[in-house]
Scaffold this motif. Structure first.
Motif, PDB file in Angstrom:
ATOM      1  N   UNK A   1       0.806  -1.218   0.000  1.00 16.27           N
ATOM      2  CA  UNK A   1       0.000   0.000   0.000  1.00 16.27           C
ATOM      3  C   UNK A   1       0.844   1.275   0.000  1.00 16.27           C
ATOM      4  N   UNK A   2       2.124   1.144   0.283  1.00 19.88           N
ATOM      5  CA  UNK A   2       2.993   2.327   0.319  1.00 19.88           C
ATOM      6  C   UNK A   2       3.277   2.780  -1.107  1.00 19.88           C
ATOM      7  N   UNK A   3       2.975   4.051  -1.360  1.00 15.84           N
ATOM      8  CA  UNK A   3       3.191   4.645  -2.682  1.00 15.84           C
ATOM      9  C   UNK A   3       4.533   5.364  -2.656  1.00 15.84           C
ATOM     10  N   UNK A   4       5.426   4.897  -3.494  1.00 20.95           N
ATOM     11  CA  UNK A   4       6.779   5.464  -3.528  1.00 20.95           C
ATOM     12  C   UNK A   4       6.844   6.619  -4.517  1.00 20.95           C
ATOM     13  N   UNK A   5       7.677   7.603  -4.216  1.00 22.48           N
ATOM     14  CA  UNK A   5       7.892   8.675  -5.188  1.00 22.48           C
ATOM     15  C   UNK A   5       8.694   8.167  -6.385  1.00 22.48           C
TER      16      UNK A   5
ATOM     17  N   UNK B   1      11.497   8.994  -7.419  1.00 23.98           N
ATOM     18  CA  UNK B   1      12.944   8.908  -7.246  1.00 23.98           C
ATOM     19  C   UNK B   1      13.396   7.546  -6.717  1.00 23.98           C
ATOM     20  N   UNK B   2      12.444   6.630  -6.476  1.00 27.40           N
ATOM     21  CA  UNK B   2      12.790   5.283  -6.058  1.00 27.40           C
ATOM     22  C   UNK B   2      12.918   5.074  -4.563  1.00 27.40           C
ATOM     23  N   UNK B   3      12.854   6.145  -3.781  1.00 30.89           N
ATOM     24  CA  UNK B   3      12.916   5.991  -2.331  1.00 30.89           C
ATOM     25  C   UNK B   3      11.584   5.461  -1.809  1.00 30.89           C
ATOM     26  N   UNK B   4      11.569   5.019  -0.581  1.00 31.11           N
ATOM     27  CA  UNK B   4      10.341   4.557   0.063  1.00 31.11           C
ATOM     28  C   UNK B   4       9.521   5.723   0.604  1.00 31.11           C
ATOM     29  N   UNK B   5      10.085   6.938   0.558  1.00 35.13           N
ATOM     30  CA  UNK B   5       9.462   8.081   1.213  1.00 35.13           C
ATOM     31  C   UNK B   5       9.663   9.354   0.408  1.00 35.13           C
ATOM     32  N   UNK B   6       8.842  10.350   0.745  1.00 35.95           N
ATOM     33  CA  UNK B   6       8.990  11.694   0.185  1.00 35.95           C
ATOM     34  C   UNK B   6       9.860  12.475   1.165  1.00 35.95           C
TER      35      UNK B   6
END
Length: 165
Positions: free
Chosen positions: A101-105, A107-112
């Motif tokens: 369910x986590x939507x990644x940015x 840039x490939x990171x797991x977070x903004x």
């Protein structure tokens, strides 16, 4: 200011959840095994996962965005990637229900990664806003008519939980 209705809409309908943590604390916790806080609080990876478990136990659907603030204090892309990899490995290790369910940015990171000092000029803020708007606009409830009286009632109830300023 134009974006506020989208944020309100997403919160009002539980369509999109954002989990926020401090990038500088995660860096200190993951890379240096310390804390940016002088007291005994630990707001590192363990606390992030406490929040993720809370989200998973109270919601069963909808995308989740991880927003890490204080990116100005952790500007190294290498450090950000290490933190992202650690979060991803831990999610995979415990087979966390939010992993899908986590939507990644982009840039490939797991977070903004959000730079608090740059606000609207921060690419992380811009990417987060764009993704939040995109996700909200896709949600079916966005296009449903809602009576104004219901919105007023919900706002009145919500205001009861906020301290008077």
């Amino acid at each position: 200011v134009q974006f506020a209705p989208i944020v309100t809409l997403s919160l009002r309908n539980n369509m999109v959840l954002s989990v926020t943590a401090r990038l500088d604390e995660l860096k200190a916790n993951i890379l240096d095994d310390t804390s940016v806080f002088s007291d005994s609080r630990n707001q590192g990876i363990d606390e992030l996962f406490e929040w993720l478990h809370a989200v998973a136990s109270t919601t069963s659907q909808g995308p989740v965005l991880l927003v890490l603030t204080f990116a100005d204090k952790v500007s190294s892309k290498e450090d950000q990637q290490t933190i992202s990899d650690t979060i991803a490995k831990e999610l995979e290790r415990c087979k966390h229900v939010l992993l899908d369910r986590i939507v990644k940015p982009d840039d490939g990171l797991m977070f903004y990664a959000v730079d608090n000092t740059r606000s609207e000029q921060c690419p992380g803020v811009q990417a987060y806003k764009a993704k939040l708007k995109e996700l909200c606009e896709k949600h079916e409830s966005v296009h449903m008519p809602v009576p104004l009286s219901l919105i007023k009632l919900q706002d009145a109830v919500t205001s009861l939980t906020k301290p008077a300023s």
